[in-house]
Design a protein around this motif. Sequence first.
Motif, PDB file in Angstrom:
ATOM      1  N   ASP A 299       0.911  -1.399  -0.065  1.00 39.29           N
ATOM      2  CA  ASP A 299       0.110   0.096  -0.108  1.00 39.29           C
ATOM      3  C   ASP A 299       0.329   1.280  -0.051  1.00 39.29           C
ATOM      4  O   ASP A 299       2.140   1.483   0.707  1.00 39.29           O
ATOM      5  N   PRO A 300       0.108   2.695  -1.224  1.00 34.40           N
ATOM      6  CA  PRO A 300       1.619   3.296  -1.221  1.00 34.40           C
ATOM      7  C   PRO A 300       0.976   4.134   0.355  1.00 34.40           C
ATOM      8  O   PRO A 300       2.383   5.097   0.540  1.00 34.40           O
ATOM      9  N   MET A 301       0.181   3.981   1.172  1.00 33.17           N
ATOM     10  CA  MET A 301       0.102   4.819   2.611  1.00 33.17           C
ATOM     11  C   MET A 301       1.540   4.525   3.338  1.00 33.17           C
ATOM     12  O   MET A 301       1.782   4.401   4.689  1.00 33.17           O
ATOM     13  N   GLU A 302       2.293   2.765   3.050  1.00 34.35           N
ATOM     14  CA  GLU A 302       3.065   2.337   4.127  1.00 34.35           C
ATOM     15  C   GLU A 302       4.100   3.154   3.819  1.00 34.35           C
ATOM     16  O   GLU A 302       4.796   3.155   4.502  1.00 34.35           O
ATOM     17  N   TYR A 303       4.067   3.056   2.028  1.00 32.95           N
ATOM     18  CA  TYR A 303       5.524   4.180   1.545  1.00 32.95           C
ATOM     19  C   TYR A 303       5.554   5.178   2.727  1.00 32.95           C
ATOM     20  O   TYR A 303       6.772   5.809   3.194  1.00 32.95           O
ATOM     21  N   GLU A 304       4.235   6.107   3.049  1.00 38.34           N
ATOM     22  CA  GLU A 304       3.639   7.629   3.495  1.00 38.34           C
ATOM     23  C   GLU A 304       4.536   7.287   4.623  1.00 38.34           C
ATOM     24  O   GLU A 304       5.416   8.218   5.358  1.00 38.34           O
ATOM     25  N   GLU A 305       3.995   6.327   5.148  1.00 43.62           N
ATOM     26  CA  GLU A 305       4.589   5.918   6.756  1.00 43.62           C
ATOM     27  C   GLU A 305       5.732   5.498   6.934  1.00 43.62           C
ATOM     28  O   GLU A 305       6.132   6.005   8.145  1.00 43.62           O
ATOM     29  N   SER A 306       6.426   4.499   6.159  1.00 42.78           N
ATOM     30  CA  SER A 306       7.963   4.298   6.371  1.00 42.78           C
ATOM     31  C   SER A 306       8.546   5.291   6.568  1.00 42.78           C
ATOM     32  O   SER A 306      10.078   5.139   7.126  1.00 42.78           O
ATOM     33  N   VAL A 307       8.605   6.022   5.165  1.00 46.03           N
ATOM     34  CA  VAL A 307       9.302   7.154   4.478  1.00 46.03           C
ATOM     35  C   VAL A 307       9.015   8.162   4.247  1.00 46.03           C
ATOM     36  O   VAL A 307       9.889   9.211   5.303  1.00 46.03           O
TER      37      VAL A 307
END
Length: 319
Positions: A299-307
């Motif tokens: 999920d792109p939201m995982e990218y937002e939260e992680s990076v």
Amino acid sequence: MPDLKSPDMADRFATIVANSLDTPAKTQDLAHRAYQSRTKFHRLFRDVIEETPAAMRRRLLLERAAYHLAHTGSSVTDVALDAGFGSLEAFSRAFRKSFRISPSRYRRMRDPHFHLPASNKIHFLAPGSPTKGGGDMDLFDRFAGNDSWHTRRLLEYASALTDELLDRPMPTVVELLPWRESNKTLRQLFENIIFTKEVWTAALSGTPMDMNGPAPSQRSPQAMMQRLEKTDAELHRIFADIRNRSAWDDTFVDALCEPAETFTFGGVFAHIMTFNAHRRLMALDALRQLGVETQGFGDPMEYEESVAPWNQPVALKMS
């Protein structure tokens, strides 16, 4: 000892530079305003802001100049003088080097992006923009960033697998583009993700490409990771330039097609993101079926939260 991670120090140093744009100022002058010696100020500024005072000031002046070119009726000469250049020729050289386009052509473009690359995310912000937060990041950054980030994670998971597992036929196969590719194994899935980017990078840059693909030695997870890093660097540079020029609807000729075909830049970007997203999710499922312990769902939201690379310290509003 000052806290080099302090947002207050970053704000204070950045504000000193921002407030100097309308008057001639050297590093010594900026250091005086910070009540520091020139040497100490230069060192602290570079540690906190990750850019030298002179480089940041020059970049902000060019960003402000770009905004004025696009959104005001000021002449190019007046914009050049406002940016601190002694001649139109010097300004044009510096502007072209930074924005890869002449000031006059930049002015003719529709709603151009006027921020230059900066790891600290401190930029000139247009009047009316919020003075804090992530206005610099857009959907291109999120889609392209997530695609690269998630693919790297999947390849890291796959690096622990044996060749037998990488080449084991998958129980469920979905052929997205059956006339162009095969996704029968996990290795083939990864190869198609990366080869897709390599082909389009070659097409967009006009460089030759062996359509038979790389040698078997270049298809291990480790080798594919290196190929991904290389092609991502060039592909992101090309698409970022297109984004900055607001040129998504412009067309180019893909000479690698037989016969050659014409595509829009935006269509190609959407094509890559759409089909690689499906391939990545298939690869994630295949890894889990092989017993690999994975995290997340792509999920792109995982990218937002992680990076979240756009959530950097500060952004300044300057007139």
